[in-house]
Design a protein around this motif. Structure first.
Motif, PDB file in Angstrom:
ATOM      1  N   UNK A 112       0.827  -1.216   0.000  1.00 35.12           N
ATOM      2  CA  UNK A 112       0.000   0.000   0.000  1.00 35.12           C
ATOM      3  C   UNK A 112       0.851   1.253   0.000  1.00 35.12           C
ATOM      4  N   UNK A 113       2.072   1.131  -0.486  1.00 29.64           N
ATOM      5  CA  UNK A 113       2.951   2.290  -0.574  1.00 29.64           C
ATOM      6  C   UNK A 113       2.329   3.346  -1.482  1.00 29.64           C
ATOM      7  N   UNK A 114       2.166   4.595  -1.008  1.00 28.29           N
ATOM      8  CA  UNK A 114       1.536   5.639  -1.844  1.00 28.29           C
ATOM      9  C   UNK A 114       2.267   5.857  -3.170  1.00 28.29           C
ATOM     10  N   UNK A 115       3.604   5.744  -3.142  1.00 24.84           N
ATOM     11  CA  UNK A 115       4.351   5.945  -4.387  1.00 24.84           C
ATOM     12  C   UNK A 115       4.020   4.853  -5.406  1.00 24.84           C
ATOM     13  N   UNK A 116       3.932   3.616  -4.927  1.00 23.48           N
ATOM     14  CA  UNK A 116       3.577   2.508  -5.834  1.00 23.48           C
ATOM     15  C   UNK A 116       2.158   2.680  -6.368  1.00 23.48           C
ATOM     16  N   UNK A 117       1.257   3.111  -5.498  1.00 21.25           N
ATOM     17  CA  UNK A 117      -0.124   3.343  -5.939  1.00 21.25           C
ATOM     18  C   UNK A 117      -0.184   4.449  -6.982  1.00 21.25           C
TER      19      UNK A 117
END
Length: 298
Positions: free
Chosen positions: A125-130
């Motif tokens: 759930x990493x914001x950067x990955x999202x």
């Protein structure tokens, strides 16, 4: 089996082919009736090309149904396995305390973050990955939208071209101007006979004129004052005039015969010419489908 001709009864290969086509059409009719669920199936031209396309579409639909059934079964089994996995009590206790410590806004944000990660099929759930995943999905969606719009434009153009070709084919098949005259063979035979007759007449008159000129040359000497009687000159002029008229008539008949030079004298052969035009239309239609498939593949 209604399309069997008397000659097909003595050809086992043609009979088998007709039976196979009849079975394929029965399968296609059943499949279309099921897909339209009681509604009227649109009418379409029943030929080998249409049968081939519908058969491939039916097979693709069956494969898609099988794949969807397999995916649904796998999803059910995966959910069942997840339900059967024993939960870690420590993790549950930590999660409970974390949820109890969150504000309503924080809990809503956590649920939104988790739902987004699940929807994007991300392992974290990493914001950067999202964010990267959202950009990729947005780019792919825009590309697909542009390609779909291009395909719709191409399909509209191909539909117009198909309608134009059908109109031209209907014009060729129904316009009396393109029909073979019923008395074409008789007219051609009669005009050919007249041309031969007139050519023979021309040769006769040319021989007579040559004979008169030779006779006149023999009767005249360098010192002779007799240059020919008035009757002989008049006769020669009339013969020349008749010869010119015959030449003009032959040329006119040859021109009329030449207008029918593009069509065979036989009525069946003329019908075959129309059949060639229909074959040419089928080739253009296949070329259109190949272009369409190539553009869809891109």
């Amino acid at each position: 089996m209604d399309n069997l001709t008397p000659s097909d009864l003595f050809s086992p290969s043609k009979a088998r082919q007709q039976r196979a086509q009849a079975q394929d059409w029965a399968h296609i009719d059943s499949w279309l009736s099921y897909k339209y669920a009681g509604r009227t199936v649109p009418t379409f031209e029943r030929n080998e090309e249409t049968l081939k396309v519908l058969r491939e579409l039916s097979m693709a639909n069956e494969r898609a149904n099988e794949e969807r059934t397999v995916m649904e079964r796998l999803e059910r089994e995966a959910l069942k396995e997840l339900d059967e996995v024993p939960r870690n009590e420590v993790d549950e206790r930590i999660l409970s305390r974390l949820q109890a410590s969150l504000t309503p806004e924080g809990e809503q944000a956590l649920n939104a973050l988790a739902s987004t990660a699940v929807a994007l099929n991300l392992p974290t759930a990493n914001p950067e990955s999202i964010a990267h995943a959202l950009i990729q999905h947005t780019t792919a969606s825009q590309n697909l939208t542009n390609q779909l719009q291009h395909i719709h434009t191409l399909q509209s153009y191909l539909d117009k071209q198909q309608a134009l070709l059908r109109t031209q084919l209907h014009e060729l098949q129904t316009n009396p101007a393109f029909a073979t005259p019923s008395n074409l063979q008789r007219q051609t035979t009669e005009q050919t006979r007249q041309v031969k007759h007139l050519r023979n007449k021309i040769r006769e008159h040319e021989d007579k004129l040559s004979s008169l000129q030779s006779s006149q040359s023999r009767n005249m000497t360098p010192g002779s004052k007799n240059v020919g009687s008035a009757e002989a000159i008049t006769d020669m002029l009339e013969q020349q005039k008749a010869l010119d008229e015959l030449r003009e008539r032959v040329e006119g008949l040859e021109k009329q015969v030449g207008e029918f030079g593009g069509l065979p004298a036989d009525k069946e052969a003329a019908r075959k010419e129309v059949g060639k035009l229909e074959v040419r239309l089928d080739e253009l239609r296949r070329r259109r489908d190949e272009l369409f498939e190539g553009l869809v593949g891109q």
